[in-house]
Enzyme design. Structure first.
Site, PDB file in Angstrom:
ATOM      1  N   ARG A 152     -34.776  62.638 -13.578  1.00 40.47           N
ATOM      2  CA  ARG A 152     -34.839  61.311 -12.538  1.00 40.47           C
ATOM      3  C   ARG A 152     -35.695  60.494 -13.304  1.00 40.47           C
ATOM      4  O   ARG A 152     -37.095  60.760 -13.645  1.00 40.47           O
ATOM      5  CB  ARG A 152     -35.067  61.655 -11.289  1.00 40.47           C
ATOM      6  CG  ARG A 152     -35.363  60.342 -10.557  1.00 40.47           C
ATOM      7  CD  ARG A 152     -35.412  60.569  -9.024  1.00 40.47           C
ATOM      8  NE  ARG A 152     -34.059  60.992  -8.434  1.00 40.47           N
ATOM      9  CZ  ARG A 152     -33.924  61.049  -7.183  1.00 40.47           C
ATOM     10  NH1 ARG A 152     -34.977  60.917  -6.146  1.00 40.47           N
ATOM     11  NH2 ARG A 152     -32.512  61.096  -6.673  1.00 40.47           N
ATOM     12  N   HIS A 207     -26.427  57.089 -10.083  1.00 41.10           N
ATOM     13  CA  HIS A 207     -26.732  58.569  -9.523  1.00 41.10           C
ATOM     14  C   HIS A 207     -25.588  59.348  -9.549  1.00 41.10           C
ATOM     15  O   HIS A 207     -24.899  59.691  -8.700  1.00 41.10           O
ATOM     16  CB  HIS A 207     -27.406  58.433  -8.276  1.00 41.10           C
ATOM     17  CG  HIS A 207     -28.367  59.444  -7.638  1.00 41.10           C
ATOM     18  ND1 HIS A 207     -28.174  60.981  -8.224  1.00 41.10           N
ATOM     19  CD2 HIS A 207     -29.049  59.646  -6.756  1.00 41.10           C
ATOM     20  CE1 HIS A 207     -28.932  61.544  -7.731  1.00 41.10           C
ATOM     21  NE2 HIS A 207     -29.444  61.058  -6.712  1.00 41.10           N
TER      22      HIS A 207
HETATM   23  N1   CP Z   1     -29.944  61.347  -2.208  1.00 44.24           N
HETATM   24  C1   CP Z   1     -31.312  61.435  -2.976  1.00 44.24           C
HETATM   25  O1   CP Z   1     -31.164  61.041  -4.233  1.00 44.24           O
HETATM   26  O2   CP Z   1     -32.209  62.096  -2.493  1.00 44.24           O
HETATM   27  P1   CP Z   1     -33.666  62.387  -3.090  1.00 44.24           P
HETATM   28  O3   CP Z   1     -34.304  61.096  -3.653  1.00 44.24           O
HETATM   29  O4   CP Z   1     -34.385  63.171  -1.855  1.00 44.24           O
HETATM   30  O5   CP Z   1     -33.512  63.256  -4.289  1.00 44.24           O
END
Ligand code: CP
Length: 299
Positions: A102, A130
């Site tokens: 990420r 994403h």
């Molecule tokens: N949905 C999602 O990306 O959640 P997080 O930011 O907690 O990883």
């Protein structure tokens, strides 16, 4: 499949295969997991906060019998000393068999993949995409609706400008016949042009008619950390807050989704309503990411 970088990369047959493999992984998970990835290591590099994506990737690898190494706080990363992502990836790609990443900037996962000797799975790149989230979103929709067999009204609500999950899911849904997409957001945070296609409808208000006609409502958080100025954020922050009364106007078999975390955009009293599927959605991240890890490792 090697890297997972963008929803653009998936053909309809890829999606069908990933959905089938995810369902198989859900069965494996229900039996306690497997040793499919015995001896394999996942490197989890998360340079923005995450609960679900990182932990579900880590759980997925461990449920497949593999191990995990992770870098979750940039303060303790050599990037703080000035190391560039290209070098980090070359090294971690030598330690691990697969990397989930990420990043803060749009496009950085693609850059990482270019330098990685092992598959890279994009766990969110800034306000870009994403893609692994969109696959678990698709899996969740399939659990409740037969996409492609009858018209499906999907309504995206909230911060559609910076919310990367909606960018990826809108692209994925285009692979299916009969999906009608509506975007509901204040003008300042409306869906960027690049994701809008002919036939999509765009609104700035969440009218009762939209609530009543939707089969899927996909709500999103206002991404405070990505706004250019606090005034704009303050103007839109409470634009849409789902209450039990509003959700009560949805069809009984409609579903309310949200990638989470939520802040105040869905009241907790909504959680007990039958339309509320966001916790189930988050749990689906484990079997879907088990499938993606196995596919990327060609196991
Ligand atoms: N949905 C999602 O990306 O959640 P997080 O930011 O907690 O990883």
């Amino acid at each position: 499949m090697k890297h997972v970088l963008s929803a653009d990369q998936f053909s309809r047959s890829d999606l069908d295969h990933i959905m089938k493999r995810s369902a198989e992984m859900a069965d494996i998970l229900a039996l306690g997991g497997s040793k499919l990835c015995d001896g394999k290591i996942l490197g989890a590099l998360f340079y923005e906060p995450s609960t679900r994506t990182r932990l579900s990737f880590e759980t997925a690898m461990m449920r497949l019998g593999g191990k995990v190494i992770s870098e979750t706080d940039v303060t303790f990363s050599s990037q703080t000393k000035g190391e560039v992502i290209e070098d980090t990836i070359r090294i971690v790609g030598g330690y691990a068999d697969i990397i989930a990443i990420r990043t803060k900037q749009k496009g950085e996962a693609k850059l990482a993949a270019h330098y990685s000797p092992v598959p890279v799975l994009n766990g969110g790149d800034g306000s870009g995409e994403h893609p692994t989230q969109s696959l678990l979103d698709l899996y969740t929709i399939f659990k409740h609706h037969k996409i492609g067999e009858k018209p499906l009204n999907v309504t995206f609500v909230g911060d559609l400008k910076y919310g990367r999950t909606v960018h990826s899911l809108a692209k994925i849904l285009r692979q299916y016949e009969g999906v009608n997409i509506q975007y509901v957001a204040p003008e300042e945070i409306q869906m960027p042009e690049e994701y809008i296609k002919d036939g999509d409808s765009i609104h700035t208000e969440l009218h009762d008619e939209i609530l009543q006609q939707a089969d899927v409502i996909y709500d999103t958080r206002m991404q405070k950390e990505r706004f250019e100025d606090v005034e704009t954020f303050n103007r839109v922050r409470n634009a849409f807050i789902f209450t039990p009364e509003m959700v009560g106007k949805m069809k009984p078999d409609a579903i309310l989704m949200h990638p989470l975390p939520r802040v105040n955009e869905i009241q907790q009293a909504v959680d007990k309503l039958p339309q509320a599927k966001y916790f189930e959605q988050a749990l689906n991240g484990v079997p879907v990411r088990m499938a993606l890890i196995a596919e990327a490792l060609e196991i």
